[in-house]
Design a protein around this motif. Structure first.
Motif, short mmCIF file in Angstrom:
data_model
loop_
_atom_site.label_atom_id
_atom_site.label_comp_id
_atom_site.label_asym_id
_atom_site.label_seq_id
_atom_site.Cartn_x
_atom_site.Cartn_y
_atom_site.Cartn_z
N ARG A 162 -2.92 0.61 1.89
CA ARG A 162 -1.56 0.15 1.89
C ARG A 162 -0.77 1.07 1.00
NH1 ARG A 162 -4.34 -5.65 2.14
NH2 ARG A 162 -4.71 -5.52 4.33
N ARG A 211 2.25 2.23 5.10
CA ARG A 211 1.79 0.85 5.21
C ARG A 211 2.05 0.27 6.58
NH1 ARG A 211 4.07 -4.17 1.72
NH2 ARG A 211 5.63 -4.16 3.37
N ILE A 237 -1.15 -1.26 8.15
CA ILE A 237 -1.26 -2.72 8.19
C ILE A 237 -1.45 -3.18 9.62
CG2 ILE A 237 0.04 -4.86 7.93
CD1 ILE A 237 1.13 -3.84 5.35
N ASP A 278 4.39 -8.45 -2.45
CA ASP A 278 3.73 -7.59 -1.47
C ASP A 278 2.87 -8.42 -0.51
OD1 ASP A 278 4.88 -5.34 -2.52
OD2 ASP A 278 3.13 -4.76 -3.72
N GLU A 330 3.41 -8.72 3.49
CA GLU A 330 2.31 -8.35 4.39
C GLU A 330 1.97 -9.51 5.33
OE1 GLU A 330 -2.36 -7.23 3.84
OE2 GLU A 330 -0.90 -6.24 2.53
#
Length: 292
Positions: free
Chosen positions: A2, A6, A10, A142, A146
């Motif tokens: 990450r 990202r 991800i 974060d 996410e």
């Protein structure tokens, strides 16, 4: 597993994968899943991945990365390898380089790596209450971003159930997905979803991603001038079940065609393999190098 990239990674780690290669095995027929069932499966898998990430923090492993730089014809110009020990220190994943081009580090370079680890240990040991509070808030922010991102995967695609297929002796659902035409992403960095298509193999018993294969179907820009990932860039990730309790990354293959800072094209193939998974003992304690 990450960073500024990202968005792409991800997506890959959460649940993606492209149309199968022409020579890939055809999944066995199975009772079909409809769009709603697939979306529920994707959301459940994304949530399980977040929980699995917490268990991953209990493990260390060895990672070998082999990078091929290609010329305009796709021929290999140069090859570099690095081998690292992946550690979890105070909840932060850290790489300690242990070899370059399959040769152990020199004493000087090894000392630099130890110094890097020591600086992190000292920083956390001496962290003030206010700094710790700020760090934890950033980490929670974060995590929430996410989570929002991986949940949006379920809304951004049209899915097609392909069938079931065994990987490493375990049954998997196989699902293809293409971006919904005109979809407007809402999560941070979710624009990448409109630029990729995927196929994912989801373990039937654990609802975890066993394999994924993702491809950029259009150019994707990162930042205003930072980088552009070109159409055809391709990711394959394979995970494995360890100790009947956690899914860990086993292999990554990346083919990357990019332009960085509007200056130069970079064409790379990267192969990453992980091995020697070891779980921390519950009584493991991290100490400074000089401590007994």
């Amino acid at each position: 597993m990450r960073m500024p990239l990202r968005s792409a990674l991800i997506l890959v780690l959460a649940c993606s994968c492209v149309l199968a290669q022409d020579n890939a095995k055809t999944p066995a027929p199975a009772p079909s899943l409809n769009q709603d069932q697939i979306r529920d499966l994707i959301r459940r898998t994304a949530q399980n991945d977040m929980e699995n990430d917490k268990r991953q923090r209990d493990y260390t492993y060895i990672q070998r990365e082999e990078q091929h730089r290609l010329d305009g014809k796709g021929e290999v110009k140069s090859t570099e390898t690095k081998t690292s020990e992946i550690l979890e220190i105070y909840g932060e994943q850290v790489e300690r380089l242990i070899a370059k081009d399959d040769k152990p580090l020199s004493e000087k370079d090894a000392a630099k790596e130890e110094e890097k680890i020591q600086k992190l240990i000292d920083k956390r040991k001496n962290e003030s209450d206010s700094d710790r509070e700020k760090r934890l808030k950033r980490e929670e922010k974060d995590r929430q971003e996410e989570l929002q991102f991986v949940h949006e995967v379920a809304d951004a695609y049209n899915f097609r159930f392909v069938g079931t297929e065994k990987l490493n002796g375990r049954d998997n659902y196989v699902v293809d997905a293409d971006p919904k035409p005109g979809y407007q992403p809402t999560a941070k960095d979710a624009k990448v979803l409109t630029k990729t298509r995927f196929r994912v193999w989801i373990d039937k018993e654990d609802s975890q991603v066993a394999k994924l294969d993702a491809e950029f179907i259009d150019t994707f820009s990162i930042g205003l001038f930072l980088a552009r990932l070109h159409k055809g860039s391709h990711f394959v990730i394979e995970n494995t079940r360890v100790n009947d309790e956690v899914w860990l990354q086993r292999h990554i293959a990346v083919k990357l065609d990019a332009r960085v800072a509007l200056l130069k094209n970079f064409n790379y193939e990267v192969d990453v393999s992980d091995r020697d998974y070891k779980k921390f003992r519950t009584d493991t304690k991290i100490v400074s190098i000089g401590d007994p």
